[in-house]
Design an enzyme around this catalytic site. Sequence first.
Site, mmCIF file in Angstrom:
data_model
loop_
_atom_site.group_PDB
_atom_site.id
_atom_site.type_symbol
_atom_site.label_atom_id
_atom_site.label_comp_id
_atom_site.label_asym_id
_atom_site.label_seq_id
_atom_site.Cartn_x
_atom_site.Cartn_y
_atom_site.Cartn_z
ATOM 1 N N CYS A 108 -3.270 -90.296 -78.081
ATOM 2 C CA CYS A 108 -2.342 -90.101 -76.958
ATOM 3 C C CYS A 108 -1.768 -91.443 -76.489
ATOM 4 O O CYS A 108 -0.966 -92.053 -77.168
ATOM 5 C CB CYS A 108 -3.046 -89.334 -75.839
ATOM 6 S SG CYS A 108 -1.887 -88.683 -74.613
ATOM 7 N N HIS A 209 -5.168 -84.597 -78.321
ATOM 8 C CA HIS A 209 -6.509 -85.026 -77.875
ATOM 9 C C HIS A 209 -7.603 -84.364 -78.716
ATOM 10 O O HIS A 209 -8.156 -83.337 -78.324
ATOM 11 C CB HIS A 209 -6.703 -84.660 -76.400
ATOM 12 C CG HIS A 209 -6.041 -85.608 -75.461
ATOM 13 N ND1 HIS A 209 -6.659 -86.739 -74.975
ATOM 14 C CD2 HIS A 209 -4.787 -85.611 -74.959
ATOM 15 C CE1 HIS A 209 -5.817 -87.393 -74.186
ATOM 16 N NE2 HIS A 209 -4.673 -86.731 -74.157
ATOM 17 N N GLU A 211 -10.635 -85.127 -79.071
ATOM 18 C CA GLU A 211 -11.959 -85.110 -78.425
ATOM 19 C C GLU A 211 -12.186 -83.829 -77.621
ATOM 20 O O GLU A 211 -13.337 -83.413 -77.429
ATOM 21 C CB GLU A 211 -12.144 -86.352 -77.538
ATOM 22 C CG GLU A 211 -11.488 -86.300 -76.159
ATOM 23 C CD GLU A 211 -9.960 -86.470 -76.173
ATOM 24 O OE1 GLU A 211 -9.383 -86.661 -77.262
ATOM 25 O OE2 GLU A 211 -9.361 -86.418 -75.084
#
Length: 233
Positions: A108, A209, A211
Amino acid sequence: MKKPVIGLTTYMATETYGWHTPELYIAAVVRAGGAPVLLPGYSHDGIDAWLEAVDGVVLIGGGDINPAHYGGDAQHPTLYGMSEARDATELALCRALLQHKVPTLAICRGLQVINTVLGGSLHVHLPDVVGEQVLHRSPERTPIPHGVEIDAGSRLAGLLGTQVTTASFHHQAIDRLGQGMKAVAWAPDGVIEAVELADQEQLVMVQWHPEITATEDGTQQGLFNWLVQAARQ
Ligand SMILES: [Mn+2]
C-alpha cells in the site's frame, strides 16, 4: 538455522504510544519463519545501520505521503495521517533498499513511497479520478474486498497466479509511474494494484493489504513466505 530478521516500518499511534506496527503484519512475518523487528519512522539518521541488521523489510501501509513530495495537491481535504518524520525516514529507507537490493515487500503506502522515490506521482484521492464503481475502501473507512487481475508475464503472477481477491484499503494510487516501473496488476476500474522493476527481483510491490487476509488465505500469506525465503539467501 538463524531466522531471517525482517524489519517492519511503523506509524505514530499517539504521542504517548509512539511508533507501532499492527499485529497482522507481524503475525504474517512470524508465520513465514521470520524474526520481526520494528523500524521507527522517527529519524533517517541510522538507515545504513538498519540495513546491516536486517535481512529483509516489510514497508507497511498507513497515512498519506505529503503530496508535496510528488507535486500533488497538498491541501486536498481527504488527506490524513501525514507525518513529516515518517516521510523523511521512509523516503531515505526506500532509496537505500533500492540501492542495496534488499529483499522487500512493499504494501500500500510502501508501494507509493517507492513510486515517489522514483519520480512518479499519485492520484491524491481516487474517487475524484475513477469514481466509486469499485470501492477501494469502505465508506466506514475499513478494508473492502475487490478482485485484481495480474499480468500473466509478471513475476507476481508466478507467486499468486493471475486472479486474486484482495483486501483493499486505500484512497490513493499510482498516477504517473516512477522511472522503470511497470504496472502488472489492475482492479476492475483500471486502478494500478501492483508494479515491478525489471532490475529489482527482490522487490514485490502491491497496493492491497495481504496481511489482512493472510491468516485464512494461503495465497496472500505466500507473499510473506516469499519475502522470508528471499531474505534467507
Ligand atoms: Mn484497491
